[in-house]
Scaffold this active site. Structure first.
Site, PDB file in Angstrom:
ATOM      1  N   GLU A   1       0.900  -1.228   0.121  1.00 48.63           N
ATOM      2  CA  GLU A   1       0.163  -0.032  -0.188  1.00 48.63           C
ATOM      3  C   GLU A   1       0.831   1.120   0.007  1.00 48.63           C
ATOM      4  OE1 GLU A   1      -2.538  -0.496   3.378  1.00 48.63           O
ATOM      5  OE2 GLU A   1      -3.655  -2.133   2.537  1.00 48.63           O
TER       6      GLU A   1
ATOM      7  N   GLU B   1       8.308 -11.701   6.886  1.00 43.87           N
ATOM      8  CA  GLU B   1       9.178 -11.822   5.695  1.00 43.87           C
ATOM      9  C   GLU B   1      10.508 -11.329   6.373  1.00 43.87           C
ATOM     10  OE1 GLU B   1       6.713 -10.701   1.523  1.00 43.87           O
ATOM     11  OE2 GLU B   1       8.086  -9.268   2.745  1.00 43.87           O
TER      12      GLU B   1
END
Length: 911
Positions: free
Chosen positions: A55, A119
């Site tokens: 985003e 991650e």
């Protein structure tokens, strides 16, 4: 009929059931796969993985970065999905693990995504487990905010009450990543596209470094890479050119390639132009090479077939910082055509040239920028050989260690040969097969290896080819000065030819000044000569078998000029049929043919026969062309040749260790003789008196001549330093006379010398006419072995540097060994000598001008004159008495001093 209908219905029912099952399971798999519909297909390995908050940056900075990476052909994994949920898929974890570099783009809301945090944790785990490179990018956020993340992490802590350990891991990961060196970006940094390009360039540099650090199989190359990088002076402005020089197969191309891979990313453009020598052959070969070079640098295609590059293209070149490698250049014209002058390229450009010929590099590269690639050390060579001979096993079993060492010591550290030979030994399954393969390597080297070396030979001019073949057949490990003599006798240009062979790395010169050649190069040279022998067009015979065939079977040998053999199995060797023979070299010290006879051609100029089996040269041989005669360990006696066989052009003779030699062969007419070696001739009794007339003689070796008791007067230039193990070791002179020949040689000095000789006083007087130069070793030795030195100061004594050097050495002997010194002031006053006045003042005026760069020497001469003038002596400057009376007084004084100084047993004397 009914049975057939039933069977058809049954088949239809089965098909319907299978179809229903397929539809059911297809729906299940499609629903589970829907999660990963946007996942890029997994590859075996990635260069870069990008971790980012979609985003925040997906359609902005991240897209710019992805495009910049792809533009540099960097294989990049980027997850295109919008993060949903908290668990990241297995494929994503696998993509992270398979990437060399992870780019983590920290943005405003990065830490609000558990997907991104997971991650990050996995990325740092890969960094720890297998050294993955992690580059943080702080996109419009300060690293300190990433490091703290207080409020956000507190909210996550509330959200994941049951997973406090996981939140702690996220916090630790953010702190660790924020402390790494990375790239901060703000509005002041510049455009996002430019910033992305900067990051992509850094990634490319790191990837190149990573790939070049993976040097598996390139044993011993790391330090060589560092040396080339230092020569390139990468931080300096201007265009720099570096040469990589070495023999074929030594690893020049491999080294240049490793440097190129490591540095290419630091330049705007880079081109590695392989095999310039081979690819420039043909009508348009060199034009094609240049078009390739221009295309690689300017990212364009060209078809320029003119000598000059068009101006607009030249202008583009001059604005491009480039790294260029020209591999295997063989001619200066190739360099001129491909790269021309340095101003053709932009400042900071670097050019690397590899060549076998140093002379080619010297046309373009400064000598201190030429790097010679040496062979591998023994331990490195063993490692590389094992990699290819034992399928990457670096340490073979003990049984094969010594066998491996034998191969490597023969090959001598040439990487290409180690690889090729290692591959051939890979097929050997037993120690006996290894030994057989080793013998094959020595006798019949691989055609691939021979062909690689043959390229260097084929590139030589005719003079250098002939010299190379002579060295391969006859001269390996011989003294270079001796080899030059033999090559000159053969009519070759030895000095220039040897330099070319050194520049081509076909030979080298050892510290002891002997010529060295690799065994495989020697084998190649001898193979070429053997082929010529078969075709009866060779000028060389280097094996006893070939010599035997020619002499015994009357084979054609009209071209033969040089021969070497060992232990020839013939009763009679008639070399006269080889009427162009100029060099004859033999080693027959084990020869036992009592009835052996020999004939030699009159063309012979160089005869080197170790263990010559006869007492004399053939009676029908005319040695007037003979320049060098070496017969150590021979059977020769006193009469090596008859009266009519005088070798008038002889320059060297070596009869060392000839046990039957009792006197020196007649050399009275050999006035060109320069070197005489009689070492170890135990029965030699005396040296002929005519030796004093051999004025070109500079070297006389007599060590080990145990029976030698007398020596005649020697020419002044003869070097006679080693009289060990002879009866001459204790020889001394009574008197040494120092004088200015032009002033007193035929007057006072000759009268004094004759008077001393009548009184049996052993006196050394230099009979040569000397013009300049330093005093000879024989003269220094005569001074040192004299009890008294008489210095005859005359009007022009100080104008002779020879006389002044004698004087300095005399005073050194006075100081060190107590030598007595008697000055005679013949036609000059003692005060003129003491203060360097009158003619001595004029002499020193000239000397100070002449020796302005070594004025200390002039000061030593002045000090010596002052010191000698203060000694007690004889003053005849006023001529107050007849010369004969002065001579008588001097002789009487010498006689008195000798009686006081010398013992009654004076030992051997000089005749």
């Amino acid at each position: 009929m009914e049975s057939v209908d039933f069977f058809q219905v049954f088949i239809i029912i089965i098909i319907l059931i299978m179809t229903l099952f397929y539809i059911y399971f297809r729906s299940l798999t499609s629903s589970s796969a829907a999660v990963d519909t946007d996942m890029p297909p997994l590859r075996e390995k990635y260069d870069v993985f990008i971790s980012f908050r979609g985003e925040d940056t997906r359609d902005g900075f991240t897209s710019y970065l992805h495009k910049a990476l792809l533009g540099k052909k960097i294989e990049t994994y980027m997850d295109y999905r919008l993060e949903k949920g908290d668990d990241i898929g297995r494929a994503l974890l696998e993509a992270i693990a398979k990437s060399k570099i992870a780019l983590v783009i920290f943005s405003k809301d990065y830490a609000s995504s558990t997907w991104c945090l997971k991650e990050l944790v996995h990325i740092l785990g890969c960094k720890k487990s297998h050294g993955q490179i992690v580059i943080p990018i702080f996109y419009r956020i300060d690293p300190s905010h990433v490091r703290k993340q207080g409020g956000l992490l507190w909210r996550l802590k509330k959200r994941f009450k049951g997973s406090r350990d996981e939140v702690a891991n996220w916090r630790a990961a953010l702190e660790e990543a924020a402390n790494m060196a990375g790239f901060p970006y703000s509005i002041q940094t510049g455009t996002e596209a430019d910033f992305a390009e900067k990051v992509a360039q850094d990634v490319l540099t790191k990837l190149n470094r990573e790939s070049s650090s993976d040097l598996r199989g390139l044993v011993g190359i790391e330090k060589k890479i560092e040396k080339i990088e230092s020569l390139l002076c990468l931080d300096s402005p201007g265009v720099c050119c570096v040469g990589i020089w070495g023999m074929g197969g030594i690893g020049k191309t491999t080294l240049a390639g490793a440097v190129f891979n490591r540095l290419a990313s630091e330049f705007e453009a880079a081109c590695f132009l392989k095999n310039v020598r081979e690819n420039s052959e043909g009508r348009d070969g060199i034009y094609h090479l240049r078009n390739t070079l221009l295309g690689e640098i300017l990212k364009d295609s060209f078809n320029i077939n003119t000598q000059c590059i068009p101006v607009h293209i030249q202008n583009r070149l001059s604005r491009t910082k480039a790294l260029i490698v020209l591999d295997d250049v063989s001619d200066p014209s190739q360099l001129e055509f491909l790269v021309g002058y340095h101003d053709r390229f932009f400042q900071g450009s670097r050019i690397i040239i590899t060549a076998r010929d140093k002379g080619v590099l010297e046309q373009k590269v400064d000598n201190d920028k030429i790097y010679k690639v040496e062979g591998l050390r023994l331990d490195e060579a063993l490692q590389l050989f094992h990699l290819h001979a034992f399928k990457n096993i670096e340490s073979p079993t003990t049984d094969y260690t010594e066998l491996s060492r034998e191969v490597v010591e023969y090959v001598k550290g040439i990487p290409l040969v180690l690889k090729v030979s290692g591959s051939s030994f890979l097929r050997c399954k037993s120690k006996q097969q290894w030994k057989d393969e080793m013998n094959r390597l020595k006798q019949f080297p691989s055609e691939k290896i021979q062909g690689f070396f043959r390229v260097s030979y084929d590139g030589l001019e005719e003079n250098e080819k002939e010299i190379f073949l002579d060295i391969a057949c006859f001269h390996k490990d011989r003294n270079m000065d001796d080899v030059k003599v033999m090559l000159d006798i053969r009519g070759f240009s030895s000095s220039s030819g040897i330099k070319v062979l050194i520049d081509m790395c076909l030979i080298s010169i050892s510290k002891r000044n002997s010529i060295e050649m690799h065994d495989l190069l020697q084998k190649m040279g001898r193979t070429i000569v053997r082929k010529e022998c078969i075709e009866e067009r060779s000028s060389r015979l280097f094996s006893a078998k070939d010599v035997y065939d020619v002499l015994k079977n009357n084979k054609e040998a009209a071209r033969v000029q040089a021969i070497f053999f060992e232990e020839l199995n013939l009763n009679h060797a008639d070399f006269r049929k080889i009427y162009k023979l100029r060099l004859l070299m033999a080693e027959t010290y084990k020869f036992r043919h009592e009835n052996f006879s020999l004939d030699l051609p009159n063309s012979l100029s160089y005869l080197d026969w170790l263990g010559y089996p006869l007492k004399s040269l053939p009676s029908n041989f005319s040695p007037e062309n003979l320049l060098v005669l070496h017969m150590p360990l021979s059977q020769v006696g006193a009469q090596l040749w008859n009266e009519g066989q005088s070798p008038v052009n002889l320059k060297e003779i070596d009869l060392g260790y000839s046990k039957h030699l009792t006197e020196v062969p007649n050399l009275s007419e050999s006035l060109k003789i320069e070197r005489i070696d009689l070492v170890g001739c135990e029965r030699l009794v005396e040296i002929p008196s005519y030796f004093q007339h051999l004025h070109k003689l500079t070297y006389l070796r007599l060590a080990g001549c145990q029976s030698l008791k007398y020596l005649p007067k020697m020419p002044c230039n003869v070097e006679l330093n080693d009289l060990s193990h002879t009866a001459l070791e204790s020889v001394k002179y009574d008197v040494f006379i120092s004088f200015r020949g032009g002033d007193t040689r035929f007057s006072f000095t000759s009268h004094l010398y004759e008077a001393l000789c009548r009184e049996k006083i052993e006196t050394y007087i230099d009979d040569s006419l000397v013009i300049g130069g330093e005093i000879a070793p024989a003269l220094r030795g005569a001074i040192e072995r004299s009890t008294i030195s008489v210095i005859i100061f005359s009007k022009n004594y100080a104008s002779s540097t020879w006389c002044l050097d004698e004087l300095v050495h005399i005073l050194v002997c006075k100081e060190k060994s107590g030598q007595l010194v008697i000055p005679i002031f013949y036609d000059i006053s003692q005060s003129d000598v003491l203060k360097q006045q009158g003619s001595y003042a004029l002499a020193f005026c000239q000397l100070e001008k002449r020796f302005i760069d070594s004025i200390d020497k002039v000061h030593k001469w002045r000090d010596a004159l002052t010191q000698a003038a203060n000694l007690s002596g004889f003053d005849d400057s006023e001529k107050t008495e007849p010369e004969a009376s002065l001579v008588e007084k001097v002789v009487e004084d010498i006689w008195t001093k000798l009686n006081c100084e010398l013992s009654s047993d004076k030992g051997p004397v000089w005749n």
